[in-house]
Scaffold this motif. Sequence first.
Motif, mmCIF file in Angstrom:
data_model
loop_
_atom_site.group_PDB
_atom_site.id
_atom_site.type_symbol
_atom_site.label_atom_id
_atom_site.label_comp_id
_atom_site.label_asym_id
_atom_site.label_seq_id
_atom_site.Cartn_x
_atom_site.Cartn_y
_atom_site.Cartn_z
ATOM 1 N N GLN A 70 -78.220 -33.344 39.199
ATOM 2 C CA GLN A 70 -78.718 -34.551 39.850
ATOM 3 C C GLN A 70 -78.580 -35.747 38.906
ATOM 4 N N LEU A 71 -78.852 -35.527 37.641
ATOM 5 C CA LEU A 71 -78.719 -36.578 36.640
ATOM 6 C C LEU A 71 -77.272 -37.073 36.568
ATOM 7 N N VAL A 72 -76.317 -36.160 36.658
ATOM 8 C CA VAL A 72 -74.899 -36.521 36.657
ATOM 9 C C VAL A 72 -74.605 -37.494 37.797
ATOM 10 N N CYS A 73 -75.103 -37.189 38.982
ATOM 11 C CA CYS A 73 -74.863 -38.043 40.152
ATOM 12 C C CYS A 73 -75.529 -39.404 39.991
ATOM 13 N N ILE A 74 -76.733 -39.428 39.437
ATOM 14 C CA ILE A 74 -77.423 -40.696 39.206
ATOM 15 C C ILE A 74 -76.636 -41.550 38.219
ATOM 16 N N ILE A 75 -76.144 -40.941 37.151
ATOM 17 C CA ILE A 75 -75.365 -41.680 36.158
ATOM 18 C C ILE A 75 -74.102 -42.248 36.795
ATOM 19 N N ARG A 128 -68.086 -31.741 35.738
ATOM 20 C CA ARG A 128 -67.028 -31.869 36.760
ATOM 21 C C ARG A 128 -67.469 -31.242 38.077
ATOM 22 N N ALA A 129 -68.070 -30.067 38.012
ATOM 23 C CA ALA A 129 -68.560 -29.399 39.228
ATOM 24 C C ALA A 129 -69.671 -30.224 39.889
ATOM 25 N N ALA A 130 -70.568 -30.773 39.088
ATOM 26 C CA ALA A 130 -71.653 -31.585 39.632
ATOM 27 C C ALA A 130 -71.110 -32.836 40.308
ATOM 28 N N LEU A 131 -70.108 -33.475 39.725
ATOM 29 C CA LEU A 131 -69.519 -34.673 40.315
ATOM 30 C C LEU A 131 -68.910 -34.390 41.682
ATOM 31 N N LYS A 132 -68.337 -33.202 41.854
ATOM 32 C CA LYS A 132 -67.743 -32.838 43.139
ATOM 33 C C LYS A 132 -68.800 -32.708 44.227
ATOM 34 N N ASN A 133 -70.057 -32.422 43.839
ATOM 35 C CA ASN A 133 -71.132 -32.220 44.800
ATOM 36 C C ASN A 133 -72.015 -33.441 45.005
ATOM 37 N N CYS A 134 -71.708 -34.557 44.336
ATOM 38 C CA CYS A 134 -72.501 -35.768 44.524
ATOM 39 C C CYS A 134 -72.268 -36.299 45.932
ATOM 40 N N ARG A 135 -73.318 -36.797 46.534
ATOM 41 C CA ARG A 135 -73.201 -37.378 47.876
ATOM 42 C C ARG A 135 -73.063 -38.854 47.807
#
Length: 135
Positions: A70-75, A128-135
């Motif tokens: 979640q932090l990755v997506c916020i950043i 990289r995996a987290a970025l793919k799942n960001c909405r």
Amino acid sequence: MKYLLFINLIILIASCQSKEEIMYQQYVVEGRSIYEKNCANCHQNDGSGLRDLYPALAKTDLWTRVAPQQLVCIIKQGQKGEIKVNGKSYAGYMPANTKLEAIDIAELVTFMKDSWGDKKIYSFDEARAALKNCR
């Protein structure tokens, strides 16, 4: 002679570190630089935040409440709206960091976790995996 002994000592110390330890240290160093360029203006160098405007990152419940993904997506995407940190509400706006790549974010998260969370590397593959799942 002393110089040669010093060099040999440095080589010996470095050779005792595992690849993972060396990579972790590199992520922390690179992450600190990214933090100073992109985050410290609002969150301060020491992670103390800026009064009622921007939340602290140091000594907060963020590290137990917010998953690294979640932090990755916020950043990467920024954040609008209310966020609670240590029970206090903040309604500021965090701009997106669209120029940061997965490796940059992995290093940044590793630095922040090293400074204010746990001492664990957040890998490029995880970012990289987290970025793919960001909405």
